[in-house]
Design a protein around this motif. Structure first.
Motif, PDB file in Angstrom:
ATOM      1  N   VAL A 292       0.854  -1.191   0.000  1.00  0.00           N
ATOM      2  CA  VAL A 292       0.000   0.000   0.000  1.00  0.00           C
ATOM      3  C   VAL A 292       0.889   1.239   0.000  1.00  0.00           C
ATOM      4  N   PRO A 293       1.072   1.882  -1.157  1.00  0.00           N
ATOM      5  CA  PRO A 293       1.879   3.107  -1.192  1.00  0.00           C
ATOM      6  C   PRO A 293       1.274   4.192  -0.305  1.00  0.00           C
ATOM      7  N   VAL A 294       2.124   5.099   0.150  1.00  0.00           N
ATOM      8  CA  VAL A 294       1.665   6.153   1.051  1.00  0.00           C
ATOM      9  C   VAL A 294       0.526   6.958   0.432  1.00  0.00           C
ATOM     10  N   ALA A 295       0.642   7.316  -0.829  1.00  0.00           N
ATOM     11  CA  ALA A 295      -0.406   8.133  -1.456  1.00  0.00           C
ATOM     12  C   ALA A 295      -1.755   7.413  -1.419  1.00  0.00           C
ATOM     13  N   ARG A 296      -1.764   6.122  -1.715  1.00  0.00           N
ATOM     14  CA  ARG A 296      -3.020   5.380  -1.692  1.00  0.00           C
ATOM     15  C   ARG A 296      -3.572   5.277  -0.276  1.00  0.00           C
ATOM     16  N   GLY A 297      -2.677   5.016   0.676  1.00  0.00           N
ATOM     17  CA  GLY A 297      -3.126   4.910   2.061  1.00  0.00           C
ATOM     18  C   GLY A 297      -3.674   6.224   2.588  1.00  0.00           C
ATOM     19  N   PHE A 298      -2.978   7.324   2.294  1.00  0.00           N
ATOM     20  CA  PHE A 298      -3.440   8.628   2.758  1.00  0.00           C
ATOM     21  C   PHE A 298      -4.750   9.012   2.078  1.00  0.00           C
ATOM     22  N   ARG A 299      -4.930   8.597   0.835  1.00  0.00           N
ATOM     23  CA  ARG A 299      -6.190   8.876   0.149  1.00  0.00           C
ATOM     24  C   ARG A 299      -7.357   8.203   0.893  1.00  0.00           C
ATOM     25  N   ARG A 300      -7.120   7.029   1.403  1.00  0.00           N
ATOM     26  CA  ARG A 300      -8.159   6.331   2.169  1.00  0.00           C
ATOM     27  C   ARG A 300      -8.454   7.072   3.473  1.00  0.00           C
ATOM     28  N   ILE A 301      -7.404   7.557   4.126  1.00  0.00           N
ATOM     29  CA  ILE A 301      -7.608   8.311   5.370  1.00  0.00           C
ATOM     30  C   ILE A 301      -8.435   9.563   5.103  1.00  0.00           C
ATOM     31  N   VAL A 302      -8.064  10.310   4.074  1.00  0.00           N
ATOM     32  CA  VAL A 302      -8.786  11.542   3.741  1.00  0.00           C
ATOM     33  C   VAL A 302     -10.252  11.227   3.418  1.00  0.00           C
ATOM     34  N   ALA A 303     -10.497  10.161   2.666  1.00  0.00           N
ATOM     35  CA  ALA A 303     -11.863   9.781   2.329  1.00  0.00           C
ATOM     36  C   ALA A 303     -12.673   9.487   3.585  1.00  0.00           C
ATOM     37  N   HIS A 304     -12.046   8.775   4.528  1.00  0.00           N
ATOM     38  CA  HIS A 304     -12.740   8.466   5.785  1.00  0.00           C
ATOM     39  C   HIS A 304     -13.032   9.740   6.579  1.00  0.00           C
ATOM     40  N   LEU A 305     -12.047  10.622   6.681  1.00  0.00           N
ATOM     41  CA  LEU A 305     -12.240  11.857   7.443  1.00  0.00           C
ATOM     42  C   LEU A 305     -13.311  12.740   6.807  1.00  0.00           C
ATOM     43  N   GLU A 306     -13.323  12.793   5.496  1.00  0.00           N
ATOM     44  CA  GLU A 306     -14.350  13.597   4.825  1.00  0.00           C
ATOM     45  C   GLU A 306     -15.732  12.999   5.035  1.00  0.00           C
ATOM     46  N   ALA A 307     -15.826  11.686   5.002  1.00  0.00           N
ATOM     47  CA  ALA A 307     -17.121  11.023   5.175  1.00  0.00           C
ATOM     48  C   ALA A 307     -17.662  11.168   6.590  1.00  0.00           C
ATOM     49  N   THR A 308     -16.765  11.335   7.559  1.00  0.00           N
ATOM     50  CA  THR A 308     -17.173  11.408   8.961  1.00  0.00           C
ATOM     51  C   THR A 308     -17.096  12.825   9.535  1.00  0.00           C
ATOM     52  N   GLY A 309     -16.777  13.790   8.688  1.00  0.00           N
ATOM     53  CA  GLY A 309     -16.635  15.168   9.179  1.00  0.00           C
ATOM     54  C   GLY A 309     -15.466  15.334  10.127  1.00  0.00           C
ATOM     55  N   GLY A 310     -14.395  14.604   9.861  1.00  0.00           N
ATOM     56  CA  GLY A 310     -13.293  14.565  10.811  1.00  0.00           C
ATOM     57  C   GLY A 310     -12.162  15.538  10.549  1.00  0.00           C
ATOM     58  N   ILE A 311     -12.293  16.411   9.548  1.00  0.00           N
ATOM     59  CA  ILE A 311     -11.222  17.369   9.263  1.00  0.00           C
ATOM     60  C   ILE A 311     -11.513  18.666  10.016  1.00  0.00           C
ATOM     61  N   THR A 312     -10.608  19.030  10.927  1.00  0.00           N
ATOM     62  CA  THR A 312     -10.777  20.220  11.760  1.00  0.00           C
ATOM     63  C   THR A 312     -10.524  21.481  10.951  1.00  0.00           C
ATOM     64  N   ASP A 313     -11.350  22.500  11.191  1.00  0.00           N
ATOM     65  CA  ASP A 313     -11.161  23.811  10.572  1.00  0.00           C
ATOM     66  C   ASP A 313      -9.884  24.435  11.137  1.00  0.00           C
ATOM     67  N   SER A 314      -8.956  24.805  10.266  1.00  0.00           N
ATOM     68  CA  SER A 314      -7.691  25.362  10.748  1.00  0.00           C
ATOM     69  C   SER A 314      -7.884  26.705  11.457  1.00  0.00           C
ATOM     70  N   ASP A 315      -9.002  27.370  11.262  1.00  0.00           N
ATOM     71  CA  ASP A 315      -9.278  28.605  12.001  1.00  0.00           C
ATOM     72  C   ASP A 315      -9.397  28.348  13.505  1.00  0.00           C
ATOM     73  N   ALA A 316      -9.683  27.099  13.862  1.00  0.00           N
ATOM     74  CA  ALA A 316      -9.849  26.746  15.275  1.00  0.00           C
ATOM     75  C   ALA A 316      -8.512  26.602  15.988  1.00  0.00           C
ATOM     76  N   GLU A 317      -7.398  26.743  15.257  1.00  0.00           N
ATOM     77  CA  GLU A 317      -6.076  26.599  15.852  1.00  0.00           C
ATOM     78  C   GLU A 317      -5.238  27.845  15.568  1.00  0.00           C
ATOM     79  N   PRO A 318      -5.582  28.979  16.208  1.00  0.00           N
ATOM     80  CA  PRO A 318      -4.872  30.236  15.923  1.00  0.00           C
ATOM     81  C   PRO A 318      -3.397  30.202  16.317  1.00  0.00           C
ATOM     82  N   TYR A 319      -3.025  29.343  17.257  1.00  0.00           N
ATOM     83  CA  TYR A 319      -1.630  29.274  17.699  1.00  0.00           C
ATOM     84  C   TYR A 319      -0.704  28.945  16.530  1.00  0.00           C
ATOM     85  N   TYR A 320      -1.211  28.197  15.565  1.00  0.00           N
ATOM     86  CA  TYR A 320      -0.371  27.748  14.446  1.00  0.00           C
ATOM     87  C   TYR A 320       0.188  28.950  13.686  1.00  0.00           C
TER      88      TYR A 320
END
Length: 343
Positions: A292-320
């Motif tokens: 499982v190449p990294v790109a394919r594996g990460f694509r699966r992670i992103v798909a899961h996070l998008e399907a579950t609303g799991g990507i945090t809004d970067s505005d919520a982390e002003p310290y960055y």
């Protein structure tokens, strides 16, 4: 084969369990039963033992009562007293003991790369030091003929529901930042090397070790095989998201670890060093394959996070952005201070 897995529902042990079921092994899982969904998935296909391995006397009695096993796979041995208990429990009662260790046992920095089995052990983290102690106890048991021991050392491992690590921890806001073209912090100069492996591949290495006499008394690496710089790692993420890689802001690792020790401390003891490992022994003896190449594996992670609303809004982390602004301000101040000297 009769196989006992101490754990059995974790990141790596879940696919191990499924592989063993699929090939017809008689599988017993010992755990606390807290991951009910995964246990429900295996219901009817495995024997379940519920308990806490740290209740040593009870644990030892439970597994003795469970009978003899062709192989015991210990996925959750983190402390020396836990494996000492296992030695007492399984001495003369199992055909092989496979221990899930870690590549974090190795000395960092290293003068030679890639790391090879047999290299010096000198962990920087408590986690790595505890694993070293566990390995030594088990190899003493092996030499004492308590049971044959195999040590398996995964590196960074993920699954389809996992987290994409980065220099400021595990927040999924990194994906939002990259997607929106915001600058991204990378520790050091971004050129240290990192590997990642999908759990399904790592699990295959464990299954290949079961009953494998070539693996008795030996340790093996089970890492990814794509050697990515951290800059390259972020480029893969941008490609997966279908966007142009934003500006990468390189901040010295030691400074970053002091600015945000809770989020970036791992960079100082791990990420800043080349994490690349020779896998030739695992390929030859265990049939380990990186599929499982990294790109394919990460694509699966992103798909899961998008399907579950799991990507945090970067505005919520002003310290960055505050860290980036402070780094730029102080860098410019140093430039301005020394510019008149004509260095």
């Amino acid at each position: 084969m009769k196989v006992l897995i101490i754990g059995g529902t974790g990141l790596i042990s879940t696919p191990i369990t499924q592989m063993l079921i699929d090939r017809g092994d008689e599988v017993t899982l010992f755990n606390r039963g807290q991951r009910t969904a995964r246990m429900a998935h295996f219901s009817g296909h495995v024997r379940e033992l519920r308990g806490d391995r740290r209740a040593f006397g009870i644990f030892e009695a439970q597994v003795r009562e469970a009978g003899m096993f062709d192989c015991v796979i210990d996925m959750i041995g983190f402390h020396p007293d836990e494996v000492e208990s296992a030695v007492r429990a399984f001495r003369g009662r199992c055909g092989q003991y496979i221990f899930c260790s870690t590549v974090d046992v190795y000395a960092r920095p290293s003068f030679h790369h890639p790391y090879r089995e047999g290299g010096p052990l000198h962990a920087l983290s408590d986690y790595g030091r505890e694993k070293i102690a566990c390995e030594r106890i088990l190899m003493e048991a092996h030499d004492d003929r308590a049971f044959p021991v195999t040590l398996l050392r995964p590196a960074h491992t993920y699954d389809d529901t996992g987290i994409i690590h980065h220099s400021l921890g595990r927040s999924t806001a990194l994906l939002d930042r990259i997607r929106r073209g915001r600058p991204v912090i990378v520790h050091g100069d971004g050129q240290s090397l990192w590997v990642a492996a999908h759990a399904i591949d790592v699990a295959g290495g464990f299954v290949g070790a079961i009953g494998n006499t070539r693996a008795y008394g030996r340790g093996y690496h089970l890492p990814g095989e794509e050697w990515l710089t951290w800059d390259g790692y972020h480029r893969v993420i941008a490609d997966v998201l279908g966007v142009t890689l934003p500006e990468l802001v390189h901040i010295p690792t030691d400074l970053l670890a002091r600015l945000a020790p809770g989020r970036s401390g791992v960079c100082e003891v791990n990420f800043q060093y080349p994490n690349i490992f020779d896998v030739s022994a695992a390929r030859e003896d265990l049939g380990y394959r990186y599929t499982v190449p990294v790109a394919r594996g990460f694509r699966r992670i992103v798909a899961h996070l998008e399907a579950t609303g799991g990507i945090t809004d970067s505005d919520a982390e002003p310290y960055y952005d505050q860290i980036i602004d402070a780094w730029r301000d102080h860098t410019q101040a140093m430039i301005d201070r020394f510019a008149p000297m004509g260095l």
